[in-house]
Design an enzyme around this catalytic site. Structure first.
Site, PDB file in Angstrom:
ATOM      1  N   HIS A   1     -57.708  40.057  67.921  1.00  0.00           N
ATOM      2  CA  HIS A   1     -58.868  39.648  67.149  1.00  0.00           C
ATOM      3  C   HIS A   1     -60.061  40.582  67.310  1.00  0.00           C
ATOM      4  CE1 HIS A   1     -60.659  36.559  64.671  1.00  0.00           C
ATOM      5  NE2 HIS A   1     -61.691  36.422  65.489  1.00  0.00           N
TER       6      HIS A   1
ATOM      7  N   SER B   1     -63.590  37.188  60.657  1.00  0.00           N
ATOM      8  CA  SER B   1     -63.104  35.931  61.217  1.00  0.00           C
ATOM      9  C   SER B   1     -63.499  34.786  60.283  1.00  0.00           C
ATOM     10  CB  SER B   1     -63.659  35.768  62.639  1.00  0.00           C
ATOM     11  OG  SER B   1     -62.903  34.851  63.372  1.00  0.00           O
TER      12      SER B   1
ATOM     13  N   ASP C   1     -53.292  39.014  67.010  1.00  0.00           N
ATOM     14  CA  ASP C   1     -54.492  38.186  66.941  1.00  0.00           C
ATOM     15  C   ASP C   1     -54.160  36.732  67.284  1.00  0.00           C
ATOM     16  OD1 ASP C   1     -56.882  36.898  66.267  1.00  0.00           O
ATOM     17  OD2 ASP C   1     -57.258  38.260  64.597  1.00  0.00           O
TER      18      ASP C   1
END
Length: 719
Positions: free
Chosen positions: A691, A571, A656
């Protein structure tokens, strides 16, 4: 946007080497013969602040934008997946072995430690062979009959992705509100279950954060509503049972699109709070829980650069705040009927060397979560006489945190404890007698022995002289002669501290001779609030140089050497990976960038991308030239050059909502078209998930097995 706390991408690894005294050299890695996909070039011009940039791969956002090239995007991602599978084909047996040994350490039939709330003991339990769990309770005693409130195993059958969260039982214990996401975009439908009849009520509340807060009347809930495009949490709504879909009342509408909002209830059950917060300011509204149709009152109007949160006691409110230049936060108190800042008085003053992270209130005690010298701590304060004592732990690097403490009128605080060699442990601590009781320690099947491993804490000196902590774990007998492979992890954003925690999966690397290290770089909050301030906005590059300096320190101290140093971040930590391979490409033999935020400028210019506007205080607003120029100077996508890069595995998810799939896809396409040398660049897109990856409790191990097989292949380890 770029943070994922589930993402305990603290997939920690460790120092263990049984090698010889001399630094070993790699044999050349033999990759299968396969042709890498070549993304079509479709030039797109970005013009802003007099700066023109040609983006050849901008079209890869068409699946997200539902544009004309949407189908071509999917074909390209599938081609990348096929290429990754072909290149990793020789590791299939190793991946299977890794998966099986990691899975074998997990106790399949297990149960969480029950917690007491409003007369019931709540817990979840897992069964052998099942991917999810059952949420259960027992009335009054652990010997009472079990009620299965939700059988998530059954609910998830046949679904590629399934998440249930936000479990909230009504005050009369008869109704359960819960959220369900079947797409992996963190957009939940709230359902209500009648716990007496087992019926799911007709009420379906769409596009929410997943959690619901009950008023005292057992028929009203408050929840956070999301924008369907940006996924911003922008409204708090009130739902009365039986109300038709779309007829809920908006009780708060956040007009500032840089703020996150949420709603919750105080532990004593008396108040409902709405919290609106950006990176740099906050505002709280409150309402008596027994007056659900009343008007929320502003606790203290938002102030520039002032954060605050509120908990009620019997006779006053306590506020955690950075007001009046309390950078590391302090605790103040104010009367129940006078909540404005002019009435705030110091309760726990600001301290330069202690960061106040949170407070957990009880009728007679206050538990303060603190951080000092990079380590977490729990400080117990008796409210009657203000006597304070701290818990003591005894390891060089560890993590302690309050666990589920749902009861207000109790002398017992429950907390969790773990370190890089100590499995996650749950304790009850009597705040009067100061006795602690171990309730449960994570069971690691297969005979884990903590005495075979060592955890250390070291400090690297950064470019500007700052001392940066590093937590390490390795197997006893490891020689620090540069021959050990080392896996270095970091995050470094949002003030999110990467804690030294235990991972049974990590043992698969430690036992193969790896050292695992966490670099506690600036941008987190490990060393206090200033640590965060020095790693954001126009100081963001400190995050990247800190990580490089930590890598160099580990090489200089002979924990490892350049040919054996690996890195991972996910991330916003994926942004870190992209930046450091641009800045120091020859330091790393292999890098894993998981769901990486690498197209910083373009994403922060596009307000239709979920959560972009929430994060101007973190990265800056590139509509301002100074922020644009600085952001552009480090954004990984903008700074790819014709040079040799390390071997790279990039992962993403098609759905995501935090970092859209097209950022890593564009980055890989441009890297492959620009870089020199023969090192591989692999992209793996999960076409079903978002995600956080797979939702099942074992499926994620397949992703870990792929990542670790990639690194092990580079290290020449085949078993």
């Amino acid at each position: 946007m770029r943070i994922n706390r589930k993402f305990n991408y603290i997939i920690a690894m460790s120092i263990a080497v049984t090698g010889c005294a001399q630094q070993k050299e790699h044999s050349p890695v033999k990759w299968p013969e396969a042709d890498a996909p070549i993304a079509t070039v479709k030039p797109y011009q970005r013009i802003i602040h007099g700066d023109t940039v040609v983006d050849n791969y901008y079209w890869l956002n068409d699946y997200f934008k539902q544009g004309p090239d949407s189908g071509e995007v999917v074909k390209y991602l599938e081609a990348e997946n096929a290429y990754t599978n072909a290149m990793m084909k020789g590791t299939e047996a190793l991946q299977e072995k890794l998966f099986n040994e990691m899975k074998s350490r997990i106790k399949e039939k297990d149960e969480s430690v029950p917690y007491l709330k409003n007369g019931y003991y709540y817990y979840s339990r897992t069964e052998e062979g099942e991917q999810y769990y059952k949420f259960c309770r027992k009335k009054g005693s652990l010997d009472a009959p079990e009620e299965v409130l939700l059988d998530v195993d059954a609910m998830a059958k046949g679904k590629p992705y399934f998440a249930a969260n936000g479990f909230s039982v009504s005050p009369d214990n008869k109704l359960l509100a819960f959220g369900v996401d079947e797409v992996s975009r963190r957009e939940y439908i709230i359902h209500i279950k009648n716990l007496e009849t087992g019926e799911i009520l007709p009420d379906r509340i769409m596009r929410t954060s997943g959690s619901a807060t009950w008023a005292a009347d057992n028929r009203t809930i408050f929840y956070t509503s999301k924008n369907p495009i940006t996924l911003l949490s922008e409204k708090i709504k009130r739902h009365t049972l039986g109300t038709a879909e779309g007829q809920d009342v908006v009780v708060y509408d956040e007009k500032d699109n840089t703020n996150y909002i949420g709603v919750g209830k105080s532990k004593n059950g008396k108040y409902i709070f709405i919290q609106s917060q950006s990176t740099m300011s906050a505002e709280v509204r409150y309402l008596k829980a027994d007056d659900p149709n009343g008007e929320f009152q502003v606790f203290q109007p938002r102030m520039k650069d002032v954060l605050y949160s509120v908990v009620p006691l019997e006779d006053r409110f306590l506020i955690v705040t950075n007001a009046d230049n309390a950078q590391n936060f302090k605790v103040v108190e104010t009367p129940l009927d006078k909540t404005g800042k002019e009435n705030w008085k110091n309760f726990i003053p600001h301290r330069q060397d202690v960061l106040v992270q949170d407070i957990d209130e009880f009728k007679d005690f206050l538990v303060v979560s603190e951080r000092k010298n990079g380590l977490t701590n729990l400080s117990i304060r008796q409210l009657k006489d203000n006597v304070v004592h701290d818990l003591d732990f005894g390891e060089a690097a560890y993590t302690v945190y309050p666990s589920i403490n749902a009861e207000y009128d109790t002398d017992v605080v429950r907390y969790g404890y773990t370190s890089m060699v100590t499995p996650s442990s749950t304790f009850d601590y009597n705040m009067h007698s100061r006795e602690k009781t171990l309730l449960k320690q994570q069971e690691v099947l297969g005979g884990y022995d903590a005495e075979k491993y060592v955890t250390e804490r070291a400090f690297a000196t950064a470019t500007d002289g700052t001392k940066v902590p590093i937590s390490l774990v390795y197997k006893k007998g490891t020689k620090k002669d540069g021959s050990a492979p080392l896996y270095l992890y970091a995050y470094g954003s949002y003030g999110s501290s990467m804690e030294p925690t235990f991972s049974s999966s990590r043992l698969s690397l430690l036992d193969r001779g790896f050292i695992y290290a966490i670099a506690h770089i600036r941008g987190g909050e490990e060393m206090g609030r200033q640590w965060y301030e020095d790693g954001k906005l126009m100081k963001k590059k400190n995050t990247f140089t800190d990580f490089i300096d930590c890598g160099q320190y580990l090489i200089d101290q002979k924990y490892t050497s350049k040919g054996h140093l690996y890195a991972e971040g996910g991330s916003a930590g994926g942004l870190l990976m992209g930046a450091v391979i641009n800045m120091a490409p020859d330091m790393w033999n292999g890098v894993i960038a998981a769901v990486p935020f690498v197209d910083v400028v373009n994403t922060m210019l596009d307000e239709t991308i979920p959560l972009t506007t929430n994060e101007y205080d973190e990265w800056g607003n590139p509509n301002n030239k100074d922020a644009y120029d600085y952001m552009k100077s480090y954004s990984p996508y903008e700074n790819i050059e014709a040079k040799e890069y390390p071997n790279l595995l990039v992962t993403t998810g098609l759905h995501d909502s935090q970092v859209q799939y097209f950022e890593p896809a564009k980055w890989v396409a441009k890297l492959r078209a620009t870089k020199k040398g023969n090192n591989v660049v692999l992209l793996k897109t999960d076409m079903d998930f978002g995600h956080g990856g797979a939702s099942g409790r074992f499926d994620y191990l397949k992703d870990q097995a792929l990542e670790w097989a990639f690194i092990l292949k580079l290290e020449g380890i085949t078993q």
